[in-house]
Design a protein around this motif. Structure first.
Motif, PDB file in Angstrom:
ATOM      1  N   CYS A  46       0.864  -1.170   0.000  1.00 45.47           N
ATOM      2  CA  CYS A  46       0.000   0.000   0.000  1.00 45.47           C
ATOM      3  C   CYS A  46       0.902   1.221   0.000  1.00 45.47           C
ATOM      4  CB  CYS A  46      -0.888  -0.066   1.246  1.00 45.47           C
ATOM      5  SG  CYS A  46      -1.603   1.482   1.753  1.00 45.47           S
ATOM      6  N   PHE A  47       0.613   2.178  -0.854  1.00 44.50           N
ATOM      7  CA  PHE A  47       1.412   3.397  -0.927  1.00 44.50           C
ATOM      8  C   PHE A  47       0.573   4.540  -0.386  1.00 44.50           C
ATOM      9  CE2 PHE A  47       4.652   6.126  -2.886  1.00 44.50           C
ATOM     10  CZ  PHE A  47       3.980   7.328  -2.980  1.00 44.50           C
ATOM     11  N   ILE A  48       1.108   5.243   0.607  1.00 51.76           N
ATOM     12  CA  ILE A  48       0.388   6.354   1.213  1.00 51.76           C
ATOM     13  C   ILE A  48       1.169   7.633   0.975  1.00 51.76           C
ATOM     14  CG2 ILE A  48      -0.545   7.296   3.351  1.00 51.76           C
ATOM     15  CD1 ILE A  48      -0.637   4.427   4.397  1.00 51.76           C
ATOM     16  N   ARG A  49       0.500   8.618   0.432  1.00 49.78           N
ATOM     17  CA  ARG A  49       1.148   9.902   0.167  1.00 49.78           C
ATOM     18  C   ARG A  49       1.517  10.564   1.489  1.00 49.78           C
ATOM     19  NH1 ARG A  49       1.633  13.584  -3.939  1.00 49.78           N
ATOM     20  NH2 ARG A  49       1.685  15.731  -3.222  1.00 49.78           N
TER      21      ARG A  49
ATOM     22  N   HIS B  56      -2.833   4.524  -2.682  1.00 45.88           N
ATOM     23  CA  HIS B  56      -3.184   3.571  -3.722  1.00 45.88           C
ATOM     24  C   HIS B  56      -2.575   2.225  -3.366  1.00 45.88           C
ATOM     25  CE1 HIS B  56       0.781   4.898  -5.262  1.00 45.88           C
ATOM     26  NE2 HIS B  56       0.844   3.702  -5.804  1.00 45.88           N
ATOM     27  N   GLU B  57      -3.219   1.192  -3.804  1.00 44.16           N
ATOM     28  CA  GLU B  57      -2.766  -0.147  -3.443  1.00 44.16           C
ATOM     29  C   GLU B  57      -3.352  -1.142  -4.418  1.00 44.16           C
ATOM     30  OE1 GLU B  57      -4.506  -0.817   0.369  1.00 44.16           O
ATOM     31  OE2 GLU B  57      -6.520  -0.792  -0.439  1.00 44.16           O
ATOM     32  N   VAL B  58      -2.750  -2.304  -4.433  1.00 47.10           N
ATOM     33  CA  VAL B  58      -3.302  -3.409  -5.205  1.00 47.10           C
ATOM     34  C   VAL B  58      -4.124  -4.252  -4.246  1.00 47.10           C
ATOM     35  CG1 VAL B  58      -2.765  -5.512  -6.470  1.00 47.10           C
ATOM     36  CG2 VAL B  58      -1.406  -3.446  -6.846  1.00 47.10           C
ATOM     37  N   SER B  59      -5.380  -4.346  -4.510  1.00 51.70           N
ATOM     38  CA  SER B  59      -6.256  -5.111  -3.636  1.00 51.70           C
ATOM     39  C   SER B  59      -6.447  -6.504  -4.217  1.00 51.70           C
ATOM     40  CB  SER B  59      -7.612  -4.407  -3.491  1.00 51.70           C
ATOM     41  OG  SER B  59      -8.497  -5.213  -2.746  1.00 51.70           O
ATOM     42  N   ARG B  60      -5.981  -7.491  -3.468  1.00 52.60           N
ATOM     43  CA  ARG B  60      -6.148  -8.877  -3.915  1.00 52.60           C
ATOM     44  C   ARG B  60      -7.084  -9.655  -3.004  1.00 52.60           C
ATOM     45  NH1 ARG B  60      -2.377  -9.533  -7.988  1.00 52.60           N
ATOM     46  NH2 ARG B  60      -0.487  -8.316  -7.809  1.00 52.60           N
ATOM     47  N   ASP B  61      -7.729  -8.921  -2.115  1.00 54.26           N
ATOM     48  CA  ASP B  61      -8.633  -9.585  -1.175  1.00 54.26           C
ATOM     49  C   ASP B  61      -9.983  -9.759  -1.835  1.00 54.26           C
ATOM     50  OD1 ASP B  61     -10.033 -10.561   0.938  1.00 54.26           O
ATOM     51  OD2 ASP B  61      -9.813  -8.771   2.200  1.00 54.26           O
ATOM     52  N   ALA B 119       4.049   2.240 -11.176  1.00 56.73           N
ATOM     53  CA  ALA B 119       4.029   3.478 -11.964  1.00 56.73           C
ATOM     54  C   ALA B 119       3.420   4.605 -11.148  1.00 56.73           C
ATOM     55  CB  ALA B 119       3.244   3.259 -13.257  1.00 56.73           C
ATOM     56  N   MET B 120       2.372   4.303 -10.421  1.00 54.86           N
ATOM     57  CA  MET B 120       1.749   5.343  -9.599  1.00 54.86           C
ATOM     58  C   MET B 120       2.664   5.788  -8.472  1.00 54.86           C
ATOM     59  SD  MET B 120      -2.306   4.637  -9.331  1.00 54.86           S
ATOM     60  CE  MET B 120      -2.449   6.103  -8.323  1.00 54.86           C
ATOM     61  N   CYS B 121       3.406   4.864  -7.875  1.00 53.44           N
ATOM     62  CA  CYS B 121       4.360   5.240  -6.829  1.00 53.44           C
ATOM     63  C   CYS B 121       5.380   6.222  -7.379  1.00 53.44           C
ATOM     64  CB  CYS B 121       5.094   4.008  -6.302  1.00 53.44           C
ATOM     65  SG  CYS B 121       4.061   2.901  -5.342  1.00 53.44           S
ATOM     66  N   GLU B 122       5.913   5.907  -8.568  1.00 58.98           N
ATOM     67  CA  GLU B 122       6.933   6.764  -9.163  1.00 58.98           C
ATOM     68  C   GLU B 122       6.365   8.134  -9.488  1.00 58.98           C
ATOM     69  OE1 GLU B 122       9.275   3.011 -11.278  1.00 58.98           O
ATOM     70  OE2 GLU B 122       8.365   4.577 -12.494  1.00 58.98           O
ATOM     71  N   CYS B 123       5.153   8.157  -9.995  1.00 56.77           N
ATOM     72  CA  CYS B 123       4.557   9.444 -10.348  1.00 56.77           C
ATOM     73  C   CYS B 123       4.219  10.257  -9.107  1.00 56.77           C
ATOM     74  CB  CYS B 123       3.307   9.217 -11.199  1.00 56.77           C
ATOM     75  SG  CYS B 123       3.688   8.531 -12.827  1.00 56.77           S
ATOM     76  N   GLN B 124       3.819   9.597  -8.042  1.00 54.74           N
ATOM     77  CA  GLN B 124       3.551  10.311  -6.792  1.00 54.74           C
ATOM     78  C   GLN B 124       4.798  11.019  -6.294  1.00 54.74           C
ATOM     79  OE1 GLN B 124       1.124  11.257  -5.057  1.00 54.74           O
ATOM     80  NE2 GLN B 124      -0.339   9.678  -4.499  1.00 54.74           N
ATOM     81  N   ALA B 125       5.943  10.351  -6.444  1.00 60.95           N
ATOM     82  CA  ALA B 125       7.189  10.957  -5.989  1.00 60.95           C
ATOM     83  C   ALA B 125       7.548  12.190  -6.812  1.00 60.95           C
ATOM     84  CB  ALA B 125       8.314   9.929  -6.043  1.00 60.95           C
ATOM     85  N   LEU B 126       6.953  12.333  -7.972  1.00 63.99           N
ATOM     86  CA  LEU B 126       7.215  13.496  -8.809  1.00 63.99           C
ATOM     87  C   LEU B 126       6.355  14.692  -8.413  1.00 63.99           C
ATOM     88  CD1 LEU B 126       7.243  11.688 -12.270  1.00 63.99           C
ATOM     89  CD2 LEU B 126       9.234  12.452 -10.960  1.00 63.99           C
ATOM     90  N   HIS B 127       5.416  14.470  -7.506  1.00 65.00           N
ATOM     91  CA  HIS B 127       4.491  15.542  -7.154  1.00 65.00           C
ATOM     92  C   HIS B 127       4.433  15.761  -5.650  1.00 65.00           C
ATOM     93  CE1 HIS B 127       2.617  16.004 -11.182  1.00 65.00           C
ATOM     94  NE2 HIS B 127       3.029  14.768 -11.316  1.00 65.00           N
ATOM     95  N   PRO B 128       5.548  16.128  -5.051  1.00 65.43           N
ATOM     96  CA  PRO B 128       5.489  16.406  -3.618  1.00 65.43           C
ATOM     97  C   PRO B 128       4.756  17.704  -3.370  1.00 65.43           C
ATOM     98  CG  PRO B 128       7.630  16.988  -4.495  1.00 65.43           C
ATOM     99  CD  PRO B 128       6.876  16.359  -5.622  1.00 65.43           C
ATOM    100  N   ASP B 129       4.299  17.880  -2.163  1.00 68.81           N
ATOM    101  CA  ASP B 129       3.646  19.124  -1.794  1.00 68.81           C
ATOM    102  C   ASP B 129       4.644  20.271  -1.834  1.00 68.81           C
ATOM    103  OD1 ASP B 129       0.967  18.452   0.572  1.00 68.81           O
ATOM    104  OD2 ASP B 129       1.285  17.891  -1.514  1.00 68.81           O
ATOM    105  N   PRO B 130       4.286  21.393  -2.357  1.00 70.64           N
ATOM    106  CA  PRO B 130       5.238  22.515  -2.430  1.00 70.64           C
ATOM    107  C   PRO B 130       5.625  23.055  -1.071  1.00 70.64           C
ATOM    108  CG  PRO B 130       3.067  23.189  -3.185  1.00 70.64           C
ATOM    109  CD  PRO B 130       3.018  21.712  -3.008  1.00 70.64           C
ATOM    110  N   GLU B 131       4.824  22.755  -0.025  1.00 72.41           N
ATOM    111  CA  GLU B 131       5.144  23.290   1.292  1.00 72.41           C
ATOM    112  C   GLU B 131       6.351  22.620   1.889  1.00 72.41           C
ATOM    113  OE1 GLU B 131       0.394  23.512   1.833  1.00 72.41           O
ATOM    114  OE2 GLU B 131       1.593  22.147   3.025  1.00 72.41           O
ATOM    115  N   ASP B 132       6.613  21.376   1.478  1.00 72.87           N
ATOM    116  CA  ASP B 132       7.716  20.643   2.089  1.00 72.87           C
ATOM    117  C   ASP B 132       9.021  21.074   1.486  1.00 72.87           C
ATOM    118  OD1 ASP B 132       5.794  17.610   2.288  1.00 72.87           O
ATOM    119  OD2 ASP B 132       5.980  19.296   3.648  1.00 72.87           O
ATOM    120  N   GLU B 133       9.513  22.234   1.879  1.00 74.78           N
ATOM    121  CA  GLU B 133      10.739  22.735   1.275  1.00 74.78           C
ATOM    122  C   GLU B 133      11.956  22.456   2.123  1.00 74.78           C
ATOM    123  OE1 GLU B 133       8.690  26.436  -1.094  1.00 74.78           O
ATOM    124  OE2 GLU B 133       9.997  26.800   0.605  1.00 74.78           O
TER     125      GLU B 133
END
Lengths: 81, 207
Positions: A46-49, B56-61, B119-133
């Motif tokens: 699970c990936f959490i922002r 986001h996660e892969v749900s296999r349940d 892919a979503m993990c990698e893309c999330q890392a490209l969009h950090p919050d601008p406040e976290d400077e």
């Protein structure tokens, strides 16, 4: 560990990894508020922002706060050099 | 100038999008660096901005949902077409609570799920919050707590620092000089009995 998201969603799981933005990957997770979110998220990964996490609760007996304090102090002083 | 990584499942398979338990049809999920988007066969679709995606996660349940899928939680409101579901949403949510929507992207080929997740993990890392400077004191690499070798080395180094710190206290406390007295004015516990005989003999009696 138990990263608490906004909207009072609490997720419990095993810490897999964390990045510089404190995005967190957990494994073997379970949801601690089943009333609000009735499905159990028993997933592998699970990936959490990081920006949505309000609190991260770690089991107290797995954290050595004295070590953490001293280490943080030392690391901070080293980075200033 | 976004680099498009699209993940249509191989062959003639598609990804179904589900919002709040309601199927939106089958289409193509596109994990672009700029945003996540889904388009059905007729050109209708939607996109999600990564900063709004909280999880986001892969749900296999299969007990939770009958098919393996990519589960995405979004801090945004998505209008429902039917009035019934809008009323339902208002009953459940408070005014102060941020809106949250849950999407499920169900590929007909579940072997695509790991790639979609990564892919979503990698893309999330490209969009950090601008406040976290002020978080750039780290080299940016993901810290894998299961990488024991590196973790162990770090732990040993930190423990070494700790033992140095602790031992230096005792060394300094054993030497009663003027300097060491000043160093410990911050309230650390120190043995106050003089270790040098006659150390305070020249002190004034009536002070």
């Amino acid at each position: 560990m138990d990263p608490r998201n906004p909207n009072d969603l609490s997720i419990c799981g095993t810490l897999h990894s964390v990045d510089q933005y404190l995005n967190i990957k957990l494994t073997d997770i379970s949801v601690t508020d089943p009333e609000k979110y009735p499905h159990m998220l028993s997933v592998k990964n699970c990936f959490i922002r990081g920006s949505v996490v309000h609190y991260v609760q770690l089991p107290a007996d797995e954290v050595d706060t004295q070590l953490l304090q001293d280490a943080a102090r030392k690391e901070a002083s080293q980075q200033k050099q | 100038m976004s680099f498009l990584k699209s993940f249509p499942p191989p062959g003639s398979a598609w990804t179904e999008a589900v919002l709040k338990g309601k199927g939106l049809g089958t289409g193509t999920l596109c994990t672009a660096e700029s945003r996540l988007s889904w388009l059905d066969g007729s050109g209708l679709g939607f996109s999600l901005e990564y900063p709004t995606i909280s999880l986001h996660e892969v749900s296999r349940d299969l007990n939770a949902y009958p098919r393996e899928h990519l589960h995405v939680m979004v801090n945004a409101k998505f209008g429902e077409e039917s009035k019934e579901s809008v009323a339902e949403e208002e009953e459940d949510s408070d005014d102060d609570v941020e809106p949250i929507a849950e999407f499920r992207f169900v590929p007909s080929d579940k072997s695509a799920l790991e790639a979609m997740f990564t892919a979503m993990c990698e893309c999330q890392a490209l969009h950090p919050d601008p406040e976290d400077e002020d978080s750039d004191d780290y080299d940016g690499e993901e810290y894998d707590v299961e990488a024991h070798a590196e973790g162990q080395a770090t732990l040993e180094r930190l423990e070494g620092m700790l033992s140095q710190s602790v031992s230096s206290q005792y060394n300094m406390a054993g030497v009663r000089t003027e300097d060491s007295i000043r160093d410990y004015e911050d309230g650390m516990e120190v043995d106050t009995t003089p270790t040098v005989a006659g150390q305070f003999e020249d002190a004034d009696v009536d002070h």
